[in-house]
Design an enzyme around this catalytic site. Structure first.
Site: not given
Ligand code: PLP
Length: 383
Positions: A48, A198
């Site tokens: 952690r 992403k």
């Molecule tokens: C997807 C996204 C998030 C959140 O991320 P997660 O991995 O889904 O928790 C935050 N900011 C932006 C711009 C995103 O596209």
């Protein structure tokens, strides 16, 4: 060294014992200490608080964003949460971009507001509005650029100057462009945030987050929360993300080129009333896009003539583009924010920030662009 060289080699060294070229997945809760006197001499105690596979990813991202250091998280939302926890106390005020990822708005209004934090959702595209919104108790300015889903841009340098003059940390959600195209810390911001889900992963395989801090002091405050609140990334996710990042630059280049070609196709299509892509000269903030980023990214949105029903018919008619709620991967994904990503944002708030009912968001992938255009062309025949 150049970005592509660093994205492959930074933070990673062959395993000292075996020569393994990839950092192993250290799937272990705990790390044995040589002696009481040498406690933590190898840097790790409990996963952690820190894990060698996660650490390799943190080091790589710190180099790519040119920050002091980086911490990695279970999700992008965990990363945003930790920045808020590190910077804000009960009774503080925060300025957040009025157009931002739906989860950021929800976390602010439905969670942190309960703990006595006050939020102003400000049009951060206008530096004067940000300046006017600052209060004596403002503890954080959080901007997102390009913003999800309407791609509104914030001038990172202008907002960073306002923040710096008042000693307020400026955090930028840099998920859409990645450090390959945009480096907020270079432009004066204090913190860069990512959903690694992403473009860093890039293959729809993991959810994860990262926070790159410009200074040791900020990194320490953030790392303390990473451990205290228990939201660190898992070694498996870190390992997969380490592999994805090695091709970030060429994916970004090709996906962005595909996005520009699709944006030009849509802009010329008689059934499309509006297209927004920062790389189009018709984009309202095209000059700012050119000035603060080295590329335009692979996100675009458009509006089909005929409103909600036409938009829905279009999405039901695509065959190659996939109807799904993610972005940044090699697969081209199409989203209807009003019914999907921004369903939790009240209608009045959506309208105020320009998320219309017919807005269709496209995350352009790595397929052959001719196939993507053919698919959109046939789908537009059905609307
Ligand atoms: C997807 C996204 C998030 C959140 O991320 P997660 O991995 O889904 O928790 C935050 N900011 C932006 C711009 C995103 O596209």
């Amino acid at each position: 060294m150049g970005f592509s060289t660093r994205q492959i080699h930074a933070g990673v060294e062959p395993d000292a014992e075996t020569g393994s070229i990839l950092t192993p997945i250290y799937q272990s809760t705990t790390f044995v200490q040589p002696s009481v006197d040498e406690y933590l001499s190898k840097g790790y105690s409990y996963s952690r608080s820190g894990n060698p596979t996660v650490r390799a990813l943190e080091r790589k991202l710190a180099v790519l964003e040119e920050g002091f250091d980086c911490t990695c998280y279970a999700t992008g939302m965990a990363a945003i949460q930790v920045v808020m926890q590190a910077c804000l106390n009960a009774g503080d005020h925060a300025i957040v971009s009025d157009v931002a990822y739906g989860g950021t708005y929800r976390l602010s209004t439905k969670v942190f507001a309960r703990f006595g934090v006050e939020f102003s959702f400000v049009n951060t595209a206008d530096a004067a509005e940000v300046e006017a919104a600052v209060k004596p108790n403002t503890g954080l300015i959080l901007t997102e650029t390009p913003a999800n889903p309407n791609l509104k841009l914030t001038d990172i340098q202008a907002i960073s100057e306002i923040a710096r003059a008042r000693n307020i940390p400026h955090a930028v959600d840099n998920t859409f462009l990645t450090p390959f195209y945009q480096r907020p810390l270079e432009l004066g911001a204090d913190i860069s945030i990512h959903s690694t889900t992403k473009y860093f992963d890039g293959h729809n395989a993991t959810v994860g987050g990262a926070v790159i801090a410009a200074t040791e002091e900020l990194d320490e405050a953030i790392r303390f929360i990473q451990n205290a609140s228990g939201v660190i990334m898992s070694p498996w996710v870190a390992w997969l993300t380490l592999q994805g990042i090695k091709t970030l630059s060429i994916r970004m280049e090709r996906q962005s080129a595909n996005a520009l070609a699709i944006a030009e196709f849509l802009e010329a299509h008689p059934k499309v009333s509006q297209v927004a892509y920062p790389g189009l000269p018709s984009f309202a903030q095209h000059d700012l896009a050119r000035r603060q980023a080295a590329g335009f990214g692979a996100m675009l949105w458009f509006e089909v003539q005929g409103g909600v029903s036409a938009g829905k018919r279009l999405m039901d008619s695509v065959r190659l583009c996939t109807l799904a709620e993610n972005l940044g991967s090699v697969e081209t994904l199409v989203t209807h924010p009003v019914t999907m990503t921004h369903a939790d944002v009240e209608k009045a708030e959506r309208e105020r920030v320009g998320i219309s009912d017919g807005l269709v968001r496209l995350s352009v992938g790595l397929e052959d662009v001719e196939d993507l255009i053919d698919d959109l062309d046939q789908a537009l025949e059905h609307v």
